[in-house]
Structure formats: structure tokens, C-alpha cells
Design a protein around this motif. Sequence first.
Motif, PDB file in Angstrom:
ATOM      1  N   UNK A  94      -4.301   0.193  11.242  1.00 19.77           N
ATOM      2  CA  UNK A  94      -5.541   0.702  11.825  1.00 19.77           C
ATOM      3  C   UNK A  94      -6.523   1.181  10.763  1.00 19.77           C
ATOM      4  N   UNK A  95      -6.028   1.947   9.788  1.00 22.07           N
ATOM      5  CA  UNK A  95      -6.904   2.480   8.735  1.00 22.07           C
ATOM      6  C   UNK A  95      -6.945   1.586   7.503  1.00 22.07           C
ATOM      7  N   UNK A  96      -6.119   0.534   7.482  1.00 13.01           N
ATOM      8  CA  UNK A  96      -6.028  -0.409   6.358  1.00 13.01           C
ATOM      9  C   UNK A  96      -5.663   0.318   5.052  1.00 13.01           C
ATOM     10  N   UNK A  97      -4.640   1.159   5.137  1.00 10.32           N
ATOM     11  CA  UNK A  97      -4.133   1.886   3.965  1.00 10.32           C
ATOM     12  C   UNK A  97      -2.716   1.419   3.681  1.00 10.32           C
ATOM     13  N   UNK A  98      -2.426   1.180   2.403  1.00 11.92           N
ATOM     14  CA  UNK A  98      -1.116   0.703   1.970  1.00 11.92           C
ATOM     15  C   UNK A  98      -0.550   1.698   0.962  1.00 11.92           C
ATOM     16  N   UNK A  99       0.700   2.122   1.156  1.00  4.81           N
ATOM     17  CA  UNK A  99       1.413   2.952   0.193  1.00  4.81           C
ATOM     18  C   UNK A  99       2.336   2.046  -0.599  1.00  4.81           C
ATOM     19  N   UNK A 100       2.206   2.091  -1.924  1.00  3.53           N
ATOM     20  CA  UNK A 100       2.970   1.228  -2.815  1.00  3.53           C
ATOM     21  C   UNK A 100       3.794   2.092  -3.767  1.00  3.53           C
ATOM     22  N   UNK A 101       5.096   1.806  -3.870  1.00  5.40           N
ATOM     23  CA  UNK A 101       5.965   2.507  -4.817  1.00  5.40           C
ATOM     24  C   UNK A 101       5.918   1.752  -6.133  1.00  5.40           C
ATOM     25  N   UNK A 102       5.528   2.444  -7.199  1.00 11.21           N
ATOM     26  CA  UNK A 102       5.489   1.837  -8.524  1.00 11.21           C
ATOM     27  C   UNK A 102       6.393   2.641  -9.450  1.00 11.21           C
ATOM     28  N   UNK A 103       6.732   2.049 -10.595  1.00  9.82           N
ATOM     29  CA  UNK A 103       7.621   2.741 -11.516  1.00  9.82           C
ATOM     30  C   UNK A 103       7.366   2.295 -12.946  1.00  9.82           C
ATOM     31  N   UNK A 104       7.600   3.235 -13.856  1.00  7.58           N
ATOM     32  CA  UNK A 104       7.631   2.954 -15.288  1.00  7.58           C
ATOM     33  C   UNK A 104       8.883   3.655 -15.790  1.00  7.58           C
ATOM     34  N   UNK A 105       9.848   2.869 -16.238  1.00  7.22           N
ATOM     35  CA  UNK A 105      11.119   3.459 -16.650  1.00  7.22           C
ATOM     36  C   UNK A 105      11.788   4.105 -15.447  1.00  7.22           C
ATOM     37  N   UNK A 106      12.141   5.393 -15.574  1.00  8.52           N
ATOM     38  CA  UNK A 106      12.780   6.119 -14.480  1.00  8.52           C
ATOM     39  C   UNK A 106      11.782   6.923 -13.663  1.00  8.52           C
ATOM     40  N   UNK A 107      10.522   6.885 -14.031  1.00  8.64           N
ATOM     41  CA  UNK A 107       9.492   7.639 -13.309  1.00  8.64           C
ATOM     42  C   UNK A 107       8.895   6.771 -12.200  1.00  8.64           C
ATOM     43  N   UNK A 108       9.011   7.232 -10.975  1.00  6.37           N
ATOM     44  CA  UNK A 108       8.431   6.498  -9.846  1.00  6.37           C
ATOM     45  C   UNK A 108       7.332   7.337  -9.211  1.00  6.37           C
ATOM     46  N   UNK A 109       6.424   6.649  -8.521  1.00  2.00           N
ATOM     47  CA  UNK A 109       5.368   7.349  -7.789  1.00  2.00           C
ATOM     48  C   UNK A 109       4.913   6.477  -6.633  1.00  2.00           C
ATOM     49  N   UNK A 110       4.313   7.127  -5.645  1.00  4.35           N
ATOM     50  CA  UNK A 110       3.730   6.415  -4.519  1.00  4.35           C
ATOM     51  C   UNK A 110       2.223   6.440  -4.707  1.00  4.35           C
ATOM     52  N   UNK A 111       1.621   5.267  -4.676  1.00  7.33           N
ATOM     53  CA  UNK A 111       0.177   5.129  -4.830  1.00  7.33           C
ATOM     54  C   UNK A 111      -0.388   4.693  -3.486  1.00  7.33           C
ATOM     55  N   UNK A 112      -1.374   5.431  -2.991  1.00  5.09           N
ATOM     56  CA  UNK A 112      -2.032   5.083  -1.722  1.00  5.09           C
ATOM     57  C   UNK A 112      -3.323   4.340  -2.034  1.00  5.09           C
ATOM     58  N   UNK A 113      -3.452   3.146  -1.443  1.00  2.70           N
ATOM     59  CA  UNK A 113      -4.613   2.293  -1.694  1.00  2.70           C
ATOM     60  C   UNK A 113      -5.248   1.844  -0.387  1.00  2.70           C
ATOM     61  N   UNK A 114      -6.564   1.763  -0.381  1.00  7.96           N
ATOM     62  CA  UNK A 114      -7.317   1.235   0.763  1.00  7.96           C
ATOM     63  C   UNK A 114      -7.365  -0.285   0.625  1.00  7.96           C
ATOM     64  N   UNK A 115      -7.148  -1.009   1.709  1.00 11.41           N
ATOM     65  CA  UNK A 115      -7.207  -2.469   1.683  1.00 11.41           C
ATOM     66  C   UNK A 115      -8.609  -2.895   2.134  1.00 11.41           C
ATOM     67  N   UNK A 116      -9.338  -3.574   1.252  1.00 12.22           N
ATOM     68  CA  UNK A 116     -10.693  -4.022   1.574  1.00 12.22           C
ATOM     69  C   UNK A 116     -10.668  -4.981   2.757  1.00 12.22           C
ATOM     70  N   UNK A 117     -11.737  -4.996   3.536  1.00 11.68           N
ATOM     71  CA  UNK A 117     -11.789  -5.869   4.710  1.00 11.68           C
ATOM     72  C   UNK A 117     -11.760  -7.341   4.328  1.00 11.68           C
ATOM     73  N   UNK A 118     -12.221  -7.673   3.121  1.00 11.55           N
ATOM     74  CA  UNK A 118     -12.220  -9.069   2.671  1.00 11.55           C
ATOM     75  C   UNK A 118     -11.100  -9.348   1.664  1.00 11.55           C
ATOM     76  N   UNK A 119     -10.065  -8.503   1.665  1.00 12.57           N
ATOM     77  CA  UNK A 119      -8.930  -8.646   0.748  1.00 12.57           C
ATOM     78  C   UNK A 119      -8.224  -9.980   0.966  1.00 12.57           C
ATOM     79  N   UNK A 120      -7.935 -10.683  -0.129  1.00 13.45           N
ATOM     80  CA  UNK A 120      -7.192 -11.946  -0.064  1.00 13.45           C
ATOM     81  C   UNK A 120      -5.704 -11.609  -0.113  1.00 13.45           C
ATOM     82  N   UNK A 121      -4.970 -11.955   0.948  1.00 10.46           N
ATOM     83  CA  UNK A 121      -3.541 -11.650   1.048  1.00 10.46           C
ATOM     84  C   UNK A 121      -2.774 -12.968   1.092  1.00 10.46           C
ATOM     85  N   UNK A 122      -1.769 -13.092   0.214  1.00 10.55           N
ATOM     86  CA  UNK A 122      -0.931 -14.300   0.211  1.00 10.55           C
ATOM     87  C   UNK A 122       0.543 -13.922   0.186  1.00 10.55           C
ATOM     88  N   UNK A 123       1.331 -14.740   0.847  1.00 12.96           N
ATOM     89  CA  UNK A 123       2.790 -14.669   0.761  1.00 12.96           C
ATOM     90  C   UNK A 123       3.194 -15.971   0.096  1.00 12.96           C
TER      91      UNK A 123
END
Length: 90
Positions: A11-40
Amino acid sequence: MVGTVRAVDHETRVLDLITAVGHATRVVRLQVASDCKITVPGAAAHLTSLVPGTVARVEYVPARPLAPTTVYGVIVAIEAIDVDAETGAR
């Protein structure tokens, strides 16, 4: 940025992504643009194709200013990455 999808709010087009560098992880919240190109792998897709656990590469524009906010940036492209279930290789 590459990470694992933690949550998607369609509904709000928000994606939470878990990223990591070494043993440090974080959750990054990003807005998905309405014209975002999405591929699988091998095909165009929609935001509903992304589910928790999907490994994805995202291209984004950082939010300005880069102060602590709820949204880190705006995604302009998302590519789901095919990860082999047995070996974890790409």
C-alpha cells in the motif's frame, strides 16, 4: 545494494531490506518509486512478486539530507537474484 527482503508494504510501497557487512547487519527502509523497474530471474515483475526472504539487488537514490529518517532512499530498480537453495551460490 544487495540484501534480503524482510518486509514489503504494497500500500505504501515501502520495502525493508536486510543488509550486512561482515558480522554487522542492519535493516534499511526504502521507498519504491512508482516507475521502479522490477525483475525476477528472466522476466519483468511487480512489487507483489517480492516476498520476505527474496535476495535482491536494488538501485536507489539516497534521501536528502542523509539524516536519520524513516526512509533511507527511493528505489528506482530491483533485481531479484536466483540463489541456489542447496549451495547458496548465485
